[in-house]
Design a protein around this motif. Sequence first.
Motif, PDB file in Angstrom:
ATOM      1  N   UNK A 198       7.422  -9.187  -6.092  1.00 20.58           N
ATOM      2  CA  UNK A 198       6.982  -9.637  -7.401  1.00 20.58           C
ATOM      3  C   UNK A 198       5.500  -9.387  -7.605  1.00 20.58           C
ATOM      4  N   UNK A 199       5.100  -9.223  -8.875  1.00 17.99           N
ATOM      5  CA  UNK A 199       3.689  -8.973  -9.178  1.00 17.99           C
ATOM      6  C   UNK A 199       2.810 -10.105  -8.663  1.00 17.99           C
ATOM      7  N   UNK A 200       3.295 -11.335  -8.786  1.00 20.84           N
ATOM      8  CA  UNK A 200       2.533 -12.478  -8.304  1.00 20.84           C
ATOM      9  C   UNK A 200       2.293 -12.415  -6.813  1.00 20.84           C
ATOM     10  N   UNK A 201       3.300 -11.926  -6.098  1.00 17.40           N
ATOM     11  CA  UNK A 201       3.176 -11.785  -4.650  1.00 17.40           C
ATOM     12  C   UNK A 201       2.129 -10.722  -4.313  1.00 17.40           C
ATOM     13  N   UNK A 202       2.096  -9.639  -5.081  1.00 17.16           N
ATOM     14  CA  UNK A 202       1.107  -8.582  -4.862  1.00 17.16           C
ATOM     15  C   UNK A 202      -0.303  -9.127  -5.084  1.00 17.16           C
ATOM     16  N   UNK A 203      -0.468  -9.926  -6.150  1.00 20.37           N
ATOM     17  CA  UNK A 203      -1.787 -10.493  -6.433  1.00 20.37           C
ATOM     18  C   UNK A 203      -2.227 -11.493  -5.366  1.00 20.37           C
ATOM     19  N   UNK A 204      -1.290 -11.998  -4.605  1.00 22.60           N
ATOM     20  CA  UNK A 204      -1.630 -12.884  -3.486  1.00 22.60           C
ATOM     21  C   UNK A 204      -2.413 -12.119  -2.413  1.00 22.60           C
ATOM     22  N   UNK A 205      -2.124 -10.816  -2.296  1.00 20.77           N
ATOM     23  CA  UNK A 205      -2.774  -9.989  -1.275  1.00 20.77           C
ATOM     24  C   UNK A 205      -3.916  -9.151  -1.822  1.00 20.77           C
ATOM     25  N   UNK A 206      -3.824  -8.764  -3.104  1.00 12.99           N
ATOM     26  CA  UNK A 206      -4.841  -7.901  -3.711  1.00 12.99           C
ATOM     27  C   UNK A 206      -5.213  -8.437  -5.084  1.00 12.99           C
ATOM     28  N   UNK A 207      -6.507  -8.550  -5.332  1.00  3.46           N
ATOM     29  CA  UNK A 207      -6.964  -9.133  -6.588  1.00  3.46           C
ATOM     30  C   UNK A 207      -6.620  -8.269  -7.798  1.00  3.46           C
ATOM     31  N   UNK A 208      -6.626  -6.944  -7.618  1.00  5.03           N
ATOM     32  CA  UNK A 208      -6.361  -6.026  -8.723  1.00  5.03           C
ATOM     33  C   UNK A 208      -6.056  -4.640  -8.157  1.00  5.03           C
ATOM     34  N   UNK A 209      -5.871  -3.685  -9.051  1.00  5.27           N
ATOM     35  CA  UNK A 209      -5.521  -2.327  -8.607  1.00  5.27           C
ATOM     36  C   UNK A 209      -6.670  -1.676  -7.841  1.00  5.27           C
ATOM     37  N   UNK A 210      -7.911  -1.982  -8.241  1.00  2.00           N
ATOM     38  CA  UNK A 210      -9.063  -1.429  -7.524  1.00  2.00           C
ATOM     39  C   UNK A 210      -9.079  -1.902  -6.070  1.00  2.00           C
ATOM     40  N   UNK A 211      -8.670  -3.138  -5.850  1.00  2.00           N
ATOM     41  CA  UNK A 211      -8.618  -3.668  -4.485  1.00  2.00           C
ATOM     42  C   UNK A 211      -7.549  -2.949  -3.668  1.00  2.00           C
ATOM     43  N   UNK A 212      -6.466  -2.576  -4.317  1.00  2.00           N
ATOM     44  CA  UNK A 212      -5.417  -1.809  -3.633  1.00  2.00           C
ATOM     45  C   UNK A 212      -5.953  -0.436  -3.253  1.00  2.00           C
ATOM     46  N   UNK A 258       0.820  -1.208   0.000  1.00  2.00           N
ATOM     47  CA  UNK A 258       0.000   0.000   0.000  1.00  2.00           C
ATOM     48  C   UNK A 258       0.854   1.258   0.000  1.00  2.00           C
ATOM     49  N   UNK A 259       1.944   1.250   0.766  1.00  2.00           N
ATOM     50  CA  UNK A 259       2.840   2.408   0.778  1.00  2.00           C
ATOM     51  C   UNK A 259       3.424   2.636  -0.614  1.00  2.00           C
ATOM     52  N   UNK A 260       3.827   1.550  -1.266  1.00  3.60           N
ATOM     53  CA  UNK A 260       4.387   1.660  -2.613  1.00  3.60           C
ATOM     54  C   UNK A 260       3.333   2.139  -3.600  1.00  3.60           C
ATOM     55  N   UNK A 261       2.117   1.617  -3.463  1.00  2.16           N
ATOM     56  CA  UNK A 261       1.036   2.008  -4.373  1.00  2.16           C
ATOM     57  C   UNK A 261       0.701   3.490  -4.216  1.00  2.16           C
ATOM     58  N   UNK A 262       0.670   3.969  -2.990  1.00  4.16           N
ATOM     59  CA  UNK A 262       0.397   5.393  -2.762  1.00  4.16           C
ATOM     60  C   UNK A 262       1.442   6.255  -3.450  1.00  4.16           C
ATOM     61  N   UNK A 263       2.696   5.878  -3.309  1.00  2.00           N
ATOM     62  CA  UNK A 263       3.770   6.648  -3.949  1.00  2.00           C
ATOM     63  C   UNK A 263       3.651   6.615  -5.469  1.00  2.00           C
ATOM     64  N   UNK A 264       3.269   5.461  -6.009  1.00  3.24           N
ATOM     65  CA  UNK A 264       3.140   5.345  -7.462  1.00  3.24           C
ATOM     66  C   UNK A 264       1.979   6.175  -7.994  1.00  3.24           C
ATOM     67  N   UNK A 294       0.518  -2.290 -11.854  1.00  5.05           N
ATOM     68  CA  UNK A 294       0.983  -3.309 -10.909  1.00  5.05           C
ATOM     69  C   UNK A 294       2.483  -3.517 -11.080  1.00  5.05           C
ATOM     70  N   UNK A 295       2.962  -3.390 -12.301  1.00  2.52           N
ATOM     71  CA  UNK A 295       4.393  -3.534 -12.561  1.00  2.52           C
ATOM     72  C   UNK A 295       5.191  -2.460 -11.822  1.00  2.52           C
ATOM     73  N   UNK A 296       4.721  -1.219 -11.879  1.00  3.42           N
ATOM     74  CA  UNK A 296       5.398  -0.131 -11.176  1.00  3.42           C
ATOM     75  C   UNK A 296       5.305  -0.322  -9.657  1.00  3.42           C
ATOM     76  N   UNK A 297       4.136  -0.745  -9.185  1.00  7.48           N
ATOM     77  CA  UNK A 297       3.966  -0.986  -7.753  1.00  7.48           C
ATOM     78  C   UNK A 297       4.880  -2.113  -7.304  1.00  7.48           C
ATOM     79  N   UNK A 298       5.033  -3.120  -8.156  1.00  5.15           N
ATOM     80  CA  UNK A 298       5.933  -4.236  -7.863  1.00  5.15           C
ATOM     81  C   UNK A 298       7.362  -3.752  -7.695  1.00  5.15           C
ATOM     82  N   UNK A 299       7.800  -2.914  -8.607  1.00  2.00           N
ATOM     83  CA  UNK A 299       9.161  -2.377  -8.535  1.00  2.00           C
ATOM     84  C   UNK A 299       9.348  -1.519  -7.287  1.00  2.00           C
ATOM     85  N   UNK A 300       8.367  -0.669  -7.011  1.00  3.28           N
ATOM     86  CA  UNK A 300       8.473   0.239  -5.868  1.00  3.28           C
ATOM     87  C   UNK A 300       8.450  -0.497  -4.537  1.00  3.28           C
TER      88      UNK A 300
END
Length: 203
Positions: free
Chosen positions: A49-63, A22-28, A39-45
């Motif tokens: 990994x993108x797969x790891x992010x999808x483990x916690x959030x289904x999509x960007x709207x969920x974030x 969430x902190x990374x997503x806010x910055x992005x 999601x790629x930018x959030x993954x980098x920030x």
Amino acid sequence: MTEEMHPAAECSRAEARRTQILDAAENCVREYGFHRASISKISTASGMGAGHIYHYFANKEAIVAAIVARELERLLTLTAEVQAAENMLEALALRTATGVLGNLDPHAAGLKLEIVAEASRNPTIAEIVRAADSRRSAGLEETLRALRQAHGLADDAATISTIAEVIAAMFEGLMVRAIRNPAADRQLIARKFQQVVRDLVLS
């Protein structure tokens, strides 16, 4: 054989991962805007990994929903603190100053305005934002009703909801001013806001 992680530790680790995302997503979102904050930018920030992010959030709207929920939780905590205070009016004034300073921070304002702008064209985000606003409004209206009852003032639904809406409009307007005039004297504005909110509550 590996030792299984204790459920409490596993929960704590998962929460830390969610916070990291969430902190990374806010910055992005602040840096790139909603649509370019992929999601790629959030993954980098986030360093995940993108797969790891999808483990916690289904999509960007969920974030975004989680970002909005995090802000809502903060506001509801402030509301609870006001309601628990011995002098609710002064407690409200104190937290008004805190809210003013927060909304006049261009860094924070940029994120919130990006989400609101996306809500104007994305029904999913609009639903998330409106649901959170409804809960925030309910808490504020409960506080206003208690304050006005304590002072023998009208506490009908129309009066309470109108005062709550005016206060919300004032605070949200600060976010636009934070972008347009970041050099404004925040402390002076906070003091003036405290005076206006007191007058509104007791008018």
